[in-house]
Design a protein around this motif. Structure first.
Motif, PDB file in Angstrom:
ATOM      1  N   THR A 138       0.711  -0.875  -0.120  1.00  0.00           N
ATOM      2  CA  THR A 138      -0.058   0.410  -0.211  1.00  0.00           C
ATOM      3  C   THR A 138       1.073   1.267   0.142  1.00  0.00           C
ATOM      4  OG1 THR A 138      -1.845  -1.083   1.151  1.00  0.00           O
ATOM      5  CG2 THR A 138      -1.772   1.260   1.407  1.00  0.00           C
ATOM      6  N   LEU A 139       1.888   1.526   1.015  1.00  0.00           N
ATOM      7  CA  LEU A 139       3.112   2.528   0.850  1.00  0.00           C
ATOM      8  C   LEU A 139       3.289   2.907  -0.633  1.00  0.00           C
ATOM      9  CD1 LEU A 139       4.246   2.261   4.266  1.00  0.00           C
ATOM     10  CD2 LEU A 139       3.155   4.032   3.328  1.00  0.00           C
ATOM     11  N   ASP A 140       3.840   1.630  -0.653  1.00  0.00           N
ATOM     12  CA  ASP A 140       3.930   1.878  -2.535  1.00  0.00           C
ATOM     13  C   ASP A 140       3.727   1.994  -3.752  1.00  0.00           C
ATOM     14  OD1 ASP A 140       6.702   1.108  -1.228  1.00  0.00           O
ATOM     15  OD2 ASP A 140       6.398  -1.331  -2.175  1.00  0.00           O
ATOM     16  N   ALA A 141       2.029   1.318  -3.644  1.00  0.00           N
ATOM     17  CA  ALA A 141       1.126   2.134  -4.281  1.00  0.00           C
ATOM     18  C   ALA A 141       0.917   3.686  -4.413  1.00  0.00           C
ATOM     19  CB  ALA A 141      -0.308   1.158  -3.669  1.00  0.00           C
ATOM     20  N   VAL A 142       0.872   3.979  -2.666  1.00  0.00           N
ATOM     21  CA  VAL A 142       0.521   5.528  -2.566  1.00  0.00           C
ATOM     22  C   VAL A 142       1.871   6.491  -3.405  1.00  0.00           C
ATOM     23  CG1 VAL A 142       0.806   7.323  -0.571  1.00  0.00           C
ATOM     24  CG2 VAL A 142      -0.903   5.417  -0.034  1.00  0.00           C
ATOM     25  N   TYR A 143       2.619   5.633  -2.903  1.00  0.00           N
ATOM     26  CA  TYR A 143       4.164   6.183  -3.775  1.00  0.00           C
ATOM     27  C   TYR A 143       4.581   5.207  -3.934  1.00  0.00           C
ATOM     28  CZ  TYR A 143       8.040   8.964  -4.353  1.00  0.00           C
ATOM     29  OH  TYR A 143       9.707   9.666  -4.651  1.00  0.00           O
ATOM     30  N   PRO A 144       5.329   5.583  -5.061  1.00  0.00           N
ATOM     31  CA  PRO A 144       4.895   6.464  -6.146  1.00  0.00           C
ATOM     32  C   PRO A 144       3.647   6.535  -7.525  1.00  0.00           C
ATOM     33  CG  PRO A 144       6.811   4.762  -7.558  1.00  0.00           C
ATOM     34  CD  PRO A 144       6.063   4.264  -5.851  1.00  0.00           C
ATOM     35  N   ASP A 145       3.310   4.805  -7.040  1.00  0.00           N
ATOM     36  CA  ASP A 145       2.500   4.180  -8.708  1.00  0.00           C
ATOM     37  C   ASP A 145       1.456   4.680  -8.471  1.00  0.00           C
ATOM     38  OD1 ASP A 145       4.297   2.401  -8.224  1.00  0.00           O
ATOM     39  OD2 ASP A 145       2.804   1.279  -6.921  1.00  0.00           O
ATOM     40  N   ALA A 146       0.284   4.914  -7.486  1.00  0.00           N
ATOM     41  CA  ALA A 146      -0.735   5.821  -7.868  1.00  0.00           C
ATOM     42  C   ALA A 146      -0.832   7.030  -8.223  1.00  0.00           C
ATOM     43  CB  ALA A 146      -1.600   6.005  -6.708  1.00  0.00           C
ATOM     44  N   ARG A 147       0.020   8.167  -8.510  1.00  0.00           N
ATOM     45  CA  ARG A 147       0.606   9.282  -8.282  1.00  0.00           C
ATOM     46  C   ARG A 147       1.123  10.494  -9.575  1.00  0.00           C
ATOM     47  NH1 ARG A 147       3.684  11.738  -3.424  1.00  0.00           N
ATOM     48  NH2 ARG A 147       2.120  10.662  -2.321  1.00  0.00           N
ATOM     49  N   ASN A 148       1.569   7.867 -10.172  1.00  0.00           N
ATOM     50  CA  ASN A 148       2.968   8.402 -11.064  1.00  0.00           C
ATOM     51  C   ASN A 148       2.071   8.295 -12.348  1.00  0.00           C
ATOM     52  OD1 ASN A 148       4.769   8.271 -13.525  1.00  0.00           O
ATOM     53  ND2 ASN A 148       6.082   6.683 -12.150  1.00  0.00           N
ATOM     54  N   PRO A 149       1.608   9.281 -13.503  1.00  0.00           N
ATOM     55  CA  PRO A 149       0.824   8.455 -14.605  1.00  0.00           C
ATOM     56  C   PRO A 149       1.826   7.098 -15.408  1.00  0.00           C
ATOM     57  CG  PRO A 149       1.712  10.614 -14.565  1.00  0.00           C
ATOM     58  CD  PRO A 149       1.942  10.039 -13.586  1.00  0.00           C
ATOM     59  N   TYR A 150       3.068   7.036 -15.382  1.00  0.00           N
ATOM     60  CA  TYR A 150       3.901   6.458 -15.910  1.00  0.00           C
ATOM     61  C   TYR A 150       3.915   4.351 -15.440  1.00  0.00           C
ATOM     62  CZ  TYR A 150       4.930  10.889 -18.857  1.00  0.00           C
ATOM     63  OH  TYR A 150       4.412  11.515 -19.345  1.00  0.00           O
ATOM     64  N   ALA A 151       3.435   5.011 -14.207  1.00  0.00           N
ATOM     65  CA  ALA A 151       3.404   3.715 -12.864  1.00  0.00           C
ATOM     66  C   ALA A 151       2.416   2.897 -13.883  1.00  0.00           C
ATOM     67  CB  ALA A 151       3.360   4.011 -11.898  1.00  0.00           C
ATOM     68  N   PHE A 152       2.376   1.043 -14.493  1.00  0.00           N
ATOM     69  CA  PHE A 152       1.256   0.953 -14.252  1.00  0.00           C
ATOM     70  C   PHE A 152       0.428   1.399 -15.198  1.00  0.00           C
ATOM     71  CE2 PHE A 152       1.971   0.001  -9.858  1.00  0.00           C
ATOM     72  CZ  PHE A 152       2.919  -1.978 -10.390  1.00  0.00           C
ATOM     73  N   THR A 153       0.958   1.931 -16.422  1.00  0.00           N
ATOM     74  CA  THR A 153       0.340   1.988 -17.878  1.00  0.00           C
ATOM     75  C   THR A 153      -1.275   2.398 -18.387  1.00  0.00           C
ATOM     76  OG1 THR A 153       1.622   1.881 -19.532  1.00  0.00           O
ATOM     77  CG2 THR A 153       2.166   3.910 -18.196  1.00  0.00           C
ATOM     78  N   GLU A 154      -1.559   1.473 -17.831  1.00  0.00           N
ATOM     79  CA  GLU A 154      -2.593   0.181 -18.392  1.00  0.00           C
ATOM     80  C   GLU A 154      -4.130   0.498 -17.241  1.00  0.00           C
ATOM     81  OE1 GLU A 154      -0.073  -2.523 -15.745  1.00  0.00           O
ATOM     82  OE2 GLU A 154      -0.192  -1.119 -16.854  1.00  0.00           O
ATOM     83  N   LEU A 155      -3.295   1.708 -16.527  1.00  0.00           N
ATOM     84  CA  LEU A 155      -4.808   2.110 -15.675  1.00  0.00           C
ATOM     85  C   LEU A 155      -4.636   3.007 -16.150  1.00  0.00           C
ATOM     86  CD1 LEU A 155      -3.447   1.406 -11.948  1.00  0.00           C
ATOM     87  CD2 LEU A 155      -4.029   0.052 -12.945  1.00  0.00           C
ATOM     88  N   LEU A 156      -4.164   4.244 -16.706  1.00  0.00           N
ATOM     89  CA  LEU A 156      -4.564   5.284 -17.560  1.00  0.00           C
ATOM     90  C   LEU A 156      -5.521   5.124 -18.903  1.00  0.00           C
ATOM     91  CD1 LEU A 156      -5.339   8.169 -17.318  1.00  0.00           C
ATOM     92  CD2 LEU A 156      -2.439   9.005 -18.500  1.00  0.00           C
ATOM     93  N   THR A 157      -4.524   3.980 -19.612  1.00  0.00           N
ATOM     94  CA  THR A 157      -4.978   4.466 -21.073  1.00  0.00           C
ATOM     95  C   THR A 157      -6.335   3.062 -21.278  1.00  0.00           C
ATOM     96  OG1 THR A 157      -3.421   1.925 -21.494  1.00  0.00           O
ATOM     97  CG2 THR A 157      -2.767   4.335 -21.803  1.00  0.00           C
ATOM     98  N   ASP A 158      -5.604   1.967 -20.404  1.00  0.00           N
ATOM     99  CA  ASP A 158      -6.751   0.544 -20.505  1.00  0.00           C
ATOM    100  C   ASP A 158      -8.491   1.246 -20.094  1.00  0.00           C
ATOM    101  OD1 ASP A 158      -4.861  -0.179 -22.117  1.00  0.00           O
ATOM    102  OD2 ASP A 158      -5.324  -1.850 -20.648  1.00  0.00           O
ATOM    103  N   GLU A 159      -8.119   1.886 -18.246  1.00  0.00           N
ATOM    104  CA  GLU A 159      -9.203   1.620 -17.298  1.00  0.00           C
ATOM    105  C   GLU A 159      -8.884   3.273 -17.413  1.00  0.00           C
ATOM    106  OE1 GLU A 159      -8.974  -0.782 -14.207  1.00  0.00           O
ATOM    107  OE2 GLU A 159      -7.206  -1.723 -14.845  1.00  0.00           O
ATOM    108  N   GLY A 160      -8.569   4.091 -17.397  1.00  0.00           N
ATOM    109  CA  GLY A 160      -9.598   5.927 -17.794  1.00  0.00           C
ATOM    110  C   GLY A 160      -8.855   5.929 -16.546  1.00  0.00           C
ATOM    111  N   LEU A 161      -8.113   5.525 -15.386  1.00  0.00           N
ATOM    112  CA  LEU A 161      -7.626   6.036 -14.075  1.00  0.00           C
ATOM    113  C   LEU A 161      -6.527   6.908 -13.459  1.00  0.00           C
ATOM    114  CD1 LEU A 161      -8.410   2.390 -12.659  1.00  0.00           C
ATOM    115  CD2 LEU A 161      -9.675   4.318 -12.411  1.00  0.00           C
ATOM    116  N   GLU A 162      -7.171   8.191 -14.094  1.00  0.00           N
ATOM    117  CA  GLU A 162      -5.913   9.305 -13.461  1.00  0.00           C
ATOM    118  C   GLU A 162      -4.605   9.633 -12.217  1.00  0.00           C
ATOM    119  OE1 GLU A 162      -5.145  11.978 -16.325  1.00  0.00           O
ATOM    120  OE2 GLU A 162      -6.739  11.476 -17.105  1.00  0.00           O
ATOM    121  N   ALA A 163      -3.973   9.579 -12.900  1.00  0.00           N
ATOM    122  CA  ALA A 163      -2.485   9.582 -11.381  1.00  0.00           C
ATOM    123  C   ALA A 163      -3.542  10.759  -9.976  1.00  0.00           C
ATOM    124  CB  ALA A 163      -1.574  10.423 -11.779  1.00  0.00           C
ATOM    125  N   TRP A 164      -3.365  10.090  -9.045  1.00  0.00           N
ATOM    126  CA  TRP A 164      -3.806  10.830  -7.636  1.00  0.00           C
ATOM    127  C   TRP A 164      -2.426  10.299  -6.736  1.00  0.00           C
ATOM    128  CZ3 TRP A 164      -7.436  13.972  -6.436  1.00  0.00           C
ATOM    129  CH2 TRP A 164      -8.009  14.222  -5.325  1.00  0.00           C
TER     130      TRP A 164
END
Length: 239
Positions: A138-164
């Motif tokens: 969870t800490l890794d998902a908070v920083y850096p994953d969820a806020r980084n649009p280039y981490a797990f790019t499929e979350l944005l490109t396939d699911e439309g989930l913007e960085a947070w």
């Protein structure tokens, strides 16, 4: 550092049904009373827990999801998300980080509450391997994953989930708490939530006394008046 009244959305990420209620249900009740939207993310269904082995082979998982749903209702929460990982076998993998980052981007919380990734040498129960794996992921998902649009790019490109960007994380179960929440007004709701986990708590002869004793110790450490109850956290500023 945000004041508690500023938390409009909160996400709880834990390994098992009942982890939230032992660690933070009094705080959750306070947050929902103040108008915050709280969501639960349960990494496993808790199918390796409990004492009635007659409900193995899937029955325990369904029972514990039902119990957690009832417990959540006690403290004003209706948004529950179960990830379906195997109880007792959770590892801090990239896949788990991605799945938690997905929920963070969906919920877009100001605050995330999860378990400490560190072993507690003073009290062994918070140190379940699943707890530590979920806290670390969870800490890794908070920083850096969820806020980084280039981490797990499929979350944005396939699911439309913007960085947070999550503003704060509070950790439960650690040896060095530095933040206490006065739950004197919500302790009864916390205990009701714990009683909803009948498969896990019905064998405890004095659940009420056990919980009040633990919370009164936290209240004393926080310098609250005698007769108060508190939950304890380690506060991590992540923004």
């Amino acid at each position: 550092m945000l004041d508690e009244a500023e938390f409009k959305k909160v996400l709880m990420v834990v390994a098992h049904p009942d982890d939230i209620d032992f660690g933070a249900a009094g705080t959750v009740a306070r947050l929902t009373e103040a108008g915050a939207e709280v969501a639960y993310c349960l990494v496993t269904d808790g199918d390796a827990g409990g004492f009635d082995r007659a409900v193995d082979n899937g029955g325990m998982a369904a029972l514990r999801r039902t119990e957690q749903t009832a417990a959540a209702k006690c403290v004003g929460v209706s948004d529950l998300r179960f990830l379906g990982y195997q109880d007792g076998a959770v590892e801090q993998t990239l896949g788990l980080r991605r799945d938690i980052a997905r929920v963070i981007r969906q919920v877009r919380p100001d605050l995330v509450i999860t378990s400490t990734p560190e072993r507690n040498y003073a009290r062994i129960s918070p140190s379940h391997p699943d707890h530590r794996a979920v806290g670390g992921a969870t800490l890794d998902a908070v920083y850096p994953d969820a806020r980084n649009p280039y981490a797990f790019t499929e979350l944005l490109t396939d699911e439309g989930l913007e960085a947070w960007t999550v503003r704060e994380v509070w950790l439960t179960g650690g040896m060095t708490p530095d933040h206490y929440v006065d739950v004197t007004s919500t302790v009864d709701r916390k205990i009701a939530a714990l009683r909803a986990h009948e498969s896990q708590t019905s064998h405890i002869p004095d659940l009420d006394g056990m919980i009040r004793g633990m919370l009164s110790g936290h209240a004393a450490a926080a310098g609250l008046p005698e007769g108060s109850y508190a939950e304890a956290f380690q506060r991590v500023i992540t923004a």
